[in-house]
Design a protein around this motif. Structure first.
Motif, PDB file in Angstrom:
ATOM      1  N   UNK B 173     -34.436  14.095  45.632  1.00 46.18           N
ATOM      2  CA  UNK B 173     -33.612  12.951  45.328  1.00 46.18           C
ATOM      3  C   UNK B 173     -32.374  13.026  46.205  1.00 46.18           C
ATOM      4  N   UNK B 174     -31.773  14.028  46.701  1.00 45.33           N
ATOM      5  CA  UNK B 174     -30.580  13.902  47.446  1.00 45.33           C
ATOM      6  C   UNK B 174     -30.979  13.198  48.724  1.00 45.33           C
ATOM      7  N   UNK B 175     -32.025  13.379  49.186  1.00 44.00           N
ATOM      8  CA  UNK B 175     -32.199  12.659  50.614  1.00 44.00           C
ATOM      9  C   UNK B 175     -33.245  11.455  50.449  1.00 44.00           C
ATOM     10  N   UNK B 176     -33.709  11.173  49.394  1.00 41.25           N
ATOM     11  CA  UNK B 176     -35.059  10.008  49.355  1.00 41.25           C
ATOM     12  C   UNK B 176     -34.569   9.135  48.271  1.00 41.25           C
ATOM     13  N   UNK B 177     -33.654   9.166  47.377  1.00 40.47           N
ATOM     14  CA  UNK B 177     -33.539   8.311  46.438  1.00 40.47           C
ATOM     15  C   UNK B 177     -32.137   7.339  46.551  1.00 40.47           C
ATOM     16  N   UNK B 178     -32.043   6.249  45.870  1.00 36.14           N
ATOM     17  CA  UNK B 178     -30.831   5.446  45.879  1.00 36.14           C
ATOM     18  C   UNK B 178     -29.666   6.502  45.513  1.00 36.14           C
ATOM     19  N   UNK B 179     -29.795   7.054  44.336  1.00 37.37           N
ATOM     20  CA  UNK B 179     -28.865   7.969  43.728  1.00 37.37           C
ATOM     21  C   UNK B 179     -28.378   9.034  45.066  1.00 37.37           C
ATOM     22  N   UNK B 180     -29.212   9.691  45.821  1.00 35.93           N
ATOM     23  CA  UNK B 180     -29.042  10.728  46.613  1.00 35.93           C
ATOM     24  C   UNK B 180     -28.174   9.881  47.843  1.00 35.93           C
ATOM     25  N   UNK B 181     -28.621   8.796  48.162  1.00 33.67           N
ATOM     26  CA  UNK B 181     -27.660   8.095  49.291  1.00 33.67           C
ATOM     27  C   UNK B 181     -26.421   7.859  48.903  1.00 33.67           C
ATOM     28  N   UNK B 182     -26.166   7.406  47.871  1.00 36.08           N
ATOM     29  CA  UNK B 182     -24.787   6.951  47.289  1.00 36.08           C
ATOM     30  C   UNK B 182     -24.188   8.463  47.039  1.00 36.08           C
ATOM     31  N   UNK B 183     -24.591   9.254  46.573  1.00 39.04           N
ATOM     32  CA  UNK B 183     -23.845  10.581  46.263  1.00 39.04           C
ATOM     33  C   UNK B 183     -23.425  11.016  47.473  1.00 39.04           C
ATOM     34  N   UNK B 184     -24.427  11.295  48.530  1.00 36.84           N
ATOM     35  CA  UNK B 184     -23.846  11.569  50.034  1.00 36.84           C
ATOM     36  C   UNK B 184     -22.802  10.744  50.684  1.00 36.84           C
ATOM     37  N   UNK B 185     -23.094   9.487  50.414  1.00 35.98           N
ATOM     38  CA  UNK B 185     -22.195   8.677  51.141  1.00 35.98           C
ATOM     39  C   UNK B 185     -20.747   8.765  50.630  1.00 35.98           C
ATOM     40  N   UNK B 187     -19.317  11.611  49.241  1.00 36.97           N
ATOM     41  CA  UNK B 187     -19.035  12.765  49.504  1.00 36.97           C
ATOM     42  C   UNK B 187     -18.719  12.642  51.096  1.00 36.97           C
ATOM     43  N   UNK B 188     -19.205  11.768  51.923  1.00 35.34           N
ATOM     44  CA  UNK B 188     -18.928  11.892  53.326  1.00 35.34           C
ATOM     45  C   UNK B 188     -17.875  10.686  53.823  1.00 35.34           C
ATOM     46  N   UNK B 189     -17.914   9.777  53.133  1.00 35.31           N
ATOM     47  CA  UNK B 189     -17.027   8.767  53.609  1.00 35.31           C
ATOM     48  C   UNK B 189     -16.729   7.601  52.253  1.00 35.31           C
ATOM     49  N   UNK B 190     -16.076   8.101  51.468  1.00 35.96           N
ATOM     50  CA  UNK B 190     -15.964   7.202  50.354  1.00 35.96           C
ATOM     51  C   UNK B 190     -15.411   6.015  50.623  1.00 35.96           C
ATOM     52  N   UNK B 197     -19.598  -1.749  48.137  1.00 36.80           N
ATOM     53  CA  UNK B 197     -19.684  -1.879  46.305  1.00 36.80           C
ATOM     54  C   UNK B 197     -20.028  -0.823  45.637  1.00 36.80           C
ATOM     55  N   UNK B 198     -20.113   0.517  46.229  1.00 36.06           N
ATOM     56  CA  UNK B 198     -20.374   1.571  45.378  1.00 36.06           C
ATOM     57  C   UNK B 198     -19.092   2.159  44.628  1.00 36.06           C
ATOM     58  N   UNK B 199     -19.091   2.309  43.403  1.00 33.33           N
ATOM     59  CA  UNK B 199     -18.043   2.747  42.583  1.00 33.33           C
ATOM     60  C   UNK B 199     -17.870   4.382  42.901  1.00 33.33           C
ATOM     61  N   UNK B 200     -16.890   4.637  43.540  1.00 27.25           N
ATOM     62  CA  UNK B 200     -16.727   6.082  44.245  1.00 27.25           C
ATOM     63  C   UNK B 200     -16.335   7.032  42.949  1.00 27.25           C
TER      64      UNK B 200
END
Lengths: 530, 378
Positions: B173-185, B187-190, B197-200
């Protein structure tokens, strides 16, 4: 393209009217009116803090305006967040790239509204990198910008990252592109290429808002120019109807000397002598590779180069902040190759560092304390173990008036001053020490035209007093207008040292991009170092 | 040493690794979204206690009319909710009030110790509450019959399988789903996430809270699948070892499980040695050998991935691998004299390993870029 079937009467792609935005204590935008025609490049010009970026952040939905209206294609819209802006066809390329370095181009482009495949599981749907990559390839083909969708962003150069940012906006369906200081990070050649990209985008029917404080670029590319000062629009004009001088005056609110007046240099004896210098960077990779040069009394040696080509490490070595691996540094008659930073300041090197927040000032100290950072242990500031407050006070008052630092008091924390005044504090401290060598690394980065003019004048004055000046800058205009000789650094090596009379932007630009001159041309054109 | 011993040891290692992996996944969710969590220990401790109380009290209320598994499941649910609630407190402090996240995590740990000790002193001990029992083992049909692998992997209590499934799922999930992509983003570059438009802060709230739920399962495991009752401070630093496993595993769930297995293995070995049925010296050399060999192998893989730069240290790296394998071979082939090693020392094994790992045995692990920094709109 969407624009082709639009009613010609609604030819304004974007219009804002009466936008005001207040921050605590500041009126960042004061009833700003601005319009963007379809297919137009409209430059938004102004000094730092004039409210350009604030205005665009309002348009992009990052800030909520206190008053004012926004119209897109003639219809009033409310933009609450970037998603609204994107839905209205507005895309923004920020000054600091909004790309996640550890993700691929494709992942960055879809972030926020991901393309998925397989089962629809909401947030847990599987993202479809393949499809996004194909869509990017199609865009790349259409606009002629080369980008590999599967590359990781941290592997790309700054210029490439910028292209990714633009493609990101286009991918989201942007018709209006807001470009915030896009050329700040580019070499002259890259800037030329970038202008080509802008022209081709306009040809495809896109409209562009180009935020900048560089006058030459505005005149070169814009269709119309709106100038902001202190949050308000002070005028709108066209490149054909104005000049650099007039634009600068509009930005600053008074006459500005764009080109520093200076007499020919009267070089004296050698002050700084660098021979075959080798320095490593933080990751222990060679950053400076065999650099040699001399700076003499009463001359300015400019070091031109795109950021990250070893300038930072070179300056650190010349101020004792990093270890020298090989080679030597002589200051006046003493060998300072392995000296400590304090030995450099005491032998007579003044240093205006690249990053004023990190290396130039202690932001949580007051102005008066920052003015004695290198001399606090010497008389008259120190008496025994104590600091002599009266001497510190006196010193601060004298320097503040002499160097025109605008501060509410000498006890104000330096961190709360504007960038220009912070830089003046550093310049005051360094120049007042009467050192025979001045090392100025990006002395005007991020400053407005007025402060730049002031600092340039001070540097020239120092030169005329017989100080040897080493100026490091990635701004070609600055290098050309101040230097007497110019050394171009590329990938840790100095490719050529040429007198300013023989330097042209094109020639320097090619050198900065790493194109070595052939033997004949460099011999014909340049007098080698003595 | 025979096969039966080894199968038993590895099976126990997987069991011991389960709470570590669950704790590490709690840290994974938090830290990948940019919130440091050193409060895993406290969240697990609270989970352990509430799972016990939940199951016992539910069993009391129903008067034992329902099968004990139902009470245990209720205990598990209560643990998930309460640890999730504690994590929400951490999120609230560090996101809403921008409290230093290390301080906030410390607060969580101290709070958890206080609450659980108090409850134990004031309620559990005076009432002589004893547990409902533990989950029974579930043998996976067919798979559990495979020789060697079957008993190691497929004859466990249910939470071990839950952990394994979660590890696989989070890795995907962390590397292949929408949730994973958003979570990593986030954590890396809020800010980049915000501009698309992602609610940090909402993303962080959700991840930290879900992380607490996982830590709750980890804590519940200690009660519901191990000792069957609550003891004061029963997590004994597992939350911190989980954090070490997370870092050692380079902020991925599979990596965290593998390093959790290393810790779990040393713990299992300590347990077996205390039983006194093996030669302690031989076993220690074996463990050391396996540890060194694993480190060497990981190191070789990392070097190989970085391609040509820096070939100089290659002999050292390969040497580590060879020495490790040699130690394993020696331990298996040679005969050793009987030496008494104090039980206390054997109990130290996992902690010593933690220190070695954290002092950077395999180079620097790079955490998410925005970790520990509250997000400010501007």
């Amino acid at each position: 393209m969407k624009s082709s079937d639009q009613d010609p009467l609604e030819s304004l792609a974007l219009q804002v009217s009466g936008i005001s935005k207040r921050f605590p204590g500041v009126l960042a935008n004061d009833k700003v009116d601005f319009s963007l025609a379809r297919g137009e490049i409209h430059a938004l010009l102004g000094e730092n803090g004039a409210g350009k970026t604030t205005l665009m952040n309002v348009v992009y939905g990052l800030y909520k305006p206190d008053e004012g209206e926004i119209f897109i294609n003639g219809n009033q819209v409310e933009i609450r967040d970037p998603n609204d802006a994107l839905a209205q066809g507005i895309g923004m390329v920020h000054q600091h790239f909004m790309l996640v370095p550890v993700m691929t181009v494709a992942e960055n482009l879809m972030l926020g509204h991901e393309v998925t495949r397989g089962l629809k599981l909401g947030l847990l749907s599987r993202v479809d990198r393949q499809k996004v990559s194909e869509e990017i390839e199609a865009l790349v083909e259409l606009y002629g910008m080369e980008v590999n969708p599967e590359a990781y962003v941290h592997e790309l150069s700054v210029g490439e990252q910028q292209r990714v940012e633009i493609i990101k906006a286009l991918y989201r369906g942007a018709d209006v592109l807001i470009l915030d200081e896009p050329t700040a990070v580019l070499t002259p050649q890259e800037t030329e290429d970038f202008f080509e990209v802008m022209r081709s985008l306009v040809k495809q029917g896109k409209s562009i808002i180009f935020i900048t404080h560089k006058l030459k670029e505005v005149l070169a590319i814009a269709d119309r120019i709106t100038v902001l000062r202190d949050g308000a629009v002070v005028g709108m004009t066209k490149p054909a109807e104005t000049s650099e001088k007039e634009l600068a005056a509009m930005m600053v609110g008074r006459e500005v000397l764009l080109r520093v007046e200076k007499k020919p240099a009267q070089p004296g004896e050698d002050v700084l002598k660098v021979q075959n210098l080798h320095v490593l960077d933080r990751r222990d990779q060679p950053a400076v590779r065999g650099v040699s040069f001399i700076v003499r009394e009463g001359e300015i040696l400019g070091i031109a180069g795109v950021q990250g080509n070893g300038q930072a490490e070179l300056v650190e070595a010349l101020t004792g902040l990093t270890k020298v691996i090989e080679g030597s540094i002589h200051l006046k008659d003493s060998d300072v190759t392995h000296a400590r930073p304090r030995a450099f300041t005491e032998t007579g090197a003044a240093h205006v560092p690249e990053d004023r927040h990190k290396h130039g000032l202690v932001l949580s100290y007051a102005v008066d304390e920052n003015l004695i950072l290198q001399t606090y242990y010497l008389a008259p500031f120190a008496s025994g173990l104590n600091i002599n407050p009266r001497a510190v006070d006196e010193n601060a008052r004298r320097l503040i008036s002499e160097y025109d630092v605008r501060t509410p008091s000498i006890k104000t924390l330096v961190g709360s001053l504007s960038g220009g005044n912070q830089q003046k504090v550093i310049v005051a401290r360094e120049l007042s020490r009467d050192a025979p060598l001045l090392i100025a690394n990006q002395p005007t980065r991020g400053l407005d035209v007025g402060s730049i003019e002031y600092i340039h004048r001070r540097i020239i004055e120092k030169r005329d007093e017989g100080v040897a000046v080493l100026l490091v800058s990635s701004e070609l205009d600055e290098i050309l207008s101040l230097s007497d000789r110019i050394a171009v650094i590329y990938s840790g090596e100095i490719l050529a040292i040429i007198p300013v009379e023989e330097a042209t932007k094109e020639r320097l630009g090619l050198l900065m991009a790493g194109v070595r001159e052939t033997q004949e041309s460099s011999q014909a054109a340049a007098t080698p170092m003595e | 040493m025979d096969t039966v011993f080894f199968v038993g040891l590895l099976s126990l290692a997987l069991i011991k690794a389960t709470p570590l992996a669950l704790g590490a996944m709690c840290g994974l969710l938090c830290e990948r979204s940019g919130v440091i969590n050193i409060g895993i220990e406290g969240m697990m401790l609270v989970g352990a206690m509430t799972s016990f109380l939940g199951s016992v009290i539910f069993n009391d209320i129903t008067g034992g009319t329902l099968p004990k598994t139902v009470s245990l499941l209720v205990g598990l649910l209560v643990a998930m909710l309460s640890a999730g609630f504690i994590a929400l407190l951490h999120a609230w402090l560090s996101i809403q009030y921008k409290v230093d996240q290390i301080i906030s995590g410390t607060v969580i740990n101290l709070l958890a110790v206080g609450i659980t000790n108090f409850t134990a002193n004031a309620y559990i001990d005076p009432n002589h509450l004893s547990g409902v029992g533990v989950f029974t083992e579930v043998e996976i049909p067919i798979l559990s019959q495979i020789p060697i692998i079957g008993p190691i992997l497929f004859q466990h209590q249910p939470l071990v399988y839950v952990m394994l499934i979660l590890v696989g799922f989070l890795q995907y999930a962390l590397f292949n789903t929408r949730w994973g992509l958003r979570t990593r983003a986030v954590g890396e570059h809020p800010r980049a996430a915000d501009t698309v438009g992602i609610n940090v802060n909402r993303t962080r709230y959700i991840n930290v809270t879900l992380g607490g739920v996982l830590a709750g399962i980890g804590g519940a495991f200690l009660v519901l699948e191990s000792v069957g009752r609550f003891q004061k401070l029963m997590t004994t630093g597992r939350g911190f070892i989980a954090l070490a496993a997370l870092i050692f595993g380079k902020w991925t769930s599979v990596g965290a499980l593998l390093s959790g297995l290393l810790f779990g293995f040393s713990e299992a070995l300590g347990v077996r040695l205390q039983l006194g049925d093996v030669n302690e010296l031989q076993a220690l050399i074996l463990l050391g050998g396996i540890g060194v060999a694993v480190l060497g192998a990981v190191w070789v893989i990392l070097k190989a991935r970085r391609r040509q730069e820096d070939k100089r240290s290659m002999p050292l790296v390969v040497g580590t691998l060879v020495v490790g394998l040699a130690m394993v071979a020696t331990a298996l082939l040679a005969t050793f004299p009987e030496v008494e090693i104090p039980i206390q020392f054997l109990g130290l094994l996992p902690y010593i390993l933690t220190i070695l790992v954290l002092t950077g045995f395999v180079g620097r692990a790079i955490p998410p870029a925005a970790i520990g920094r509250p997000y400010e709109k501007q």
